[in-house]
Design an enzyme around this catalytic site. Sequence first.
Site, PDB file in Angstrom:
ATOM      1  CG  ASP A   1      -1.723   1.005   1.504  1.00 46.12           C
ATOM      2  OD1 ASP A   1      -2.749   0.998   0.456  1.00 46.12           O
ATOM      3  OD2 ASP A   1      -1.868   1.856   2.328  1.00 46.12           O
TER       4      ASP A   1
ATOM      5  CD  GLU B   1      14.838 -14.048   4.957  1.00 45.27           C
ATOM      6  OE1 GLU B   1      13.991 -14.696   5.759  1.00 45.27           O
ATOM      7  OE2 GLU B   1      15.684 -13.201   5.428  1.00 45.27           O
TER       8      GLU B   1
HETATM    9  C1  GLC Z   1      -4.355   2.966  -0.680  1.00 47.20           C
HETATM   10  C2  GLC Z   1      -5.283   2.323  -0.528  1.00 47.20           C
HETATM   11  C3  GLC Z   1      -6.479   2.839  -0.169  1.00 47.20           C
HETATM   12  C4  GLC Z   1      -6.148   3.669   1.131  1.00 47.20           C
HETATM   13  C5  GLC Z   1      -4.765   4.448   1.111  1.00 47.20           C
HETATM   14  C6  GLC Z   1      -4.348   4.713   2.732  1.00 47.20           C
HETATM   15  O1  GLC Z   1      -4.611   4.005  -1.602  1.00 47.20           O
HETATM   16  O2  GLC Z   1      -5.744   1.510  -1.701  1.00 47.20           O
HETATM   17  O3  GLC Z   1      -7.888   2.320   0.059  1.00 47.20           O
HETATM   18  O4  GLC Z   1      -7.116   4.683   1.709  1.00 47.20           O
HETATM   19  O5  GLC Z   1      -3.734   3.640   0.499  1.00 47.20           O
HETATM   20  O6  GLC Z   1      -3.946   3.784   3.047  1.00 47.20           O
END
Ligand code: GLC
Length: 563
Positions: free
Chosen positions: A217, A268
């Site tokens: 993310d 790993e």
């Molecule tokens: C990414 C995720 C989104 C979230 C953001 C903050 O863009 O896909 O859903 O709100 O990160 O974590």
Amino acid sequence: MTDLLAHLDADRVLAPDRDWWRQAAVYQIYPRSFADANGDGIGDLTGITSRIPYLVELGVDAVWLSPFYPSALADGGYDVDDYRDVDPKLGTLADFDEMIAALHAAGIRLIADIVPNHSSNRHEWFREALASPPGSAARERYIFRDGEGPDGTQPPSDWQSIFGGSAWEPVGDGQFYLHLFAPEQPDLNWANREVRDDFLRTIRFWADRGVDGFRVDVAHGLAKDLTAPLRSHAELEATKLAGDGSHPLWDREELDEIYAEWRAVFDEYDPPRIAVAEAWVAPTRRHRYAAPTSLGQAFNFDLLRANFDAGEFQEIVDRNMVFAAETGSSNTWVFSNHDVVRHATRYGLPDDHTVEYDLGKAWLLSGGVTPEVDVERGLRRARAATLFLLGLPGSAYLYQGEELGVPEVPAIPDAARQDPTFFRNAGVEVGRDGCRVPLPWTANAPSFGFGPTDAAHLPQPDWFASYAVSVQEADPGSTLSMYRRALALRHELQAEEKLAWVTLDGPDVLAYQRPSGWIVVTNFGTAPAELPPPLTDREIVHSSEPAPPTPGVVPPETTIWLR
Ligand code: GLC
Ligand code: CA
């Protein structure tokens, strides 16, 4: 469990293949909205396990599971309280183990979402930071700064958070902490060794439990340059457009070093764990995330951002073929996910409706106005676009519900909304709840079969009934049947990661041939397109239009697969 798996095809069992991801069809599950086993209105892990036969029949190679960690859901689970546990609302670690074993037994891999840019404000580290004085080691794990102004009550800078409002939150003792997203999502300090080590531990924790890969993310956000004086928001916006790596918050060079450490941990394992970066950067800047020494793959949001247009699609494919060759990674294609308006709806918008896509701006039914959507056209074009995508070399990322052709749910009562975007941009942005409504499984059942009761954490509209799996399963012309057939045929169509354009007349038609010999033809226009003689001899193996195809003609806004 044994009963559940009894009818699964034994030869789907996972091959020990280190390249499994290169051309995988990956299905994104937003766990709270997929299937609810205990009837509390929130989808859960046992619900996912119970629907594995559906995933097998759909024909996907892997599941990407959005966050399932303990969370107060200030941002749909992207506010993580504990990276090494399961949200009790969704189940237990034992349920997780059972789910992953069942997925693997069914030949499906699992990619877990990992959220390293920020924790939640309920994470034990953040609680400790708040309880500790300015300058303490506990505060060093996050980004704390003293307030500005004569009495120190002003935020350290005028930076805006992606969900709206200031990116700084005061904590009452003269300091503020940085949150690029919601205030419940304090940014972690990746210059801190303890933070880095803890994430390596998290990766091992899930990899040891059998997780095959990670979706990272906000992968472009971890490294930050917070040297004083902080530049203004306006200056930052201008730098962002430059896309040259000089932005203090995004896409910085130091990320390479962070991900090289992750790569060493991925390697790993046998087969090595894979990762795919969510990085909203210019296409030319994606290389570093996709490099084999880094995460190995990066989402390409180019098609997601494009209009339904032959020229745009061709240019994007060409550019990304070059990109894949340069990085050694494979292509990634995506039209929909939990952050954007579903493509069946986007493609039904009026032609003059412009859309802005960027991290945090990828939701377009905004400005307080819901544009008129041509639902039928949207679905027709979405189906055509999907068959175009599923024939391409590389991996396809699909979002739950798109295989049902479900449109965005625009009308959600304010009181039922959950997305922080909605609350922080009152009356301007409606947020992303419209693509997160629990799926319809059975037309005539409480919560359309989402769970055993009529509870659903976001309200399902009545018209969901006609999109239910139960309705579509019985119909060979349904969107679900189209996806199933395409995913089954895809393995025959896919070969080497190459394609060659086949030149056809007219600006609205694109055709490409794969090394398997299969040809994919898409008519983006509104008039039927005639195929030239060599192509008319071929067998039409699949079509995005339910009606039987007329030989030699591609209907408007339609894709066909030729063998
Ligand atoms: C990414 C995720 C989104 C979230 C953001 C903050 O863009 O896909 O859903 O709100 O990160 O974590
Ligand atoms: Ca539940």
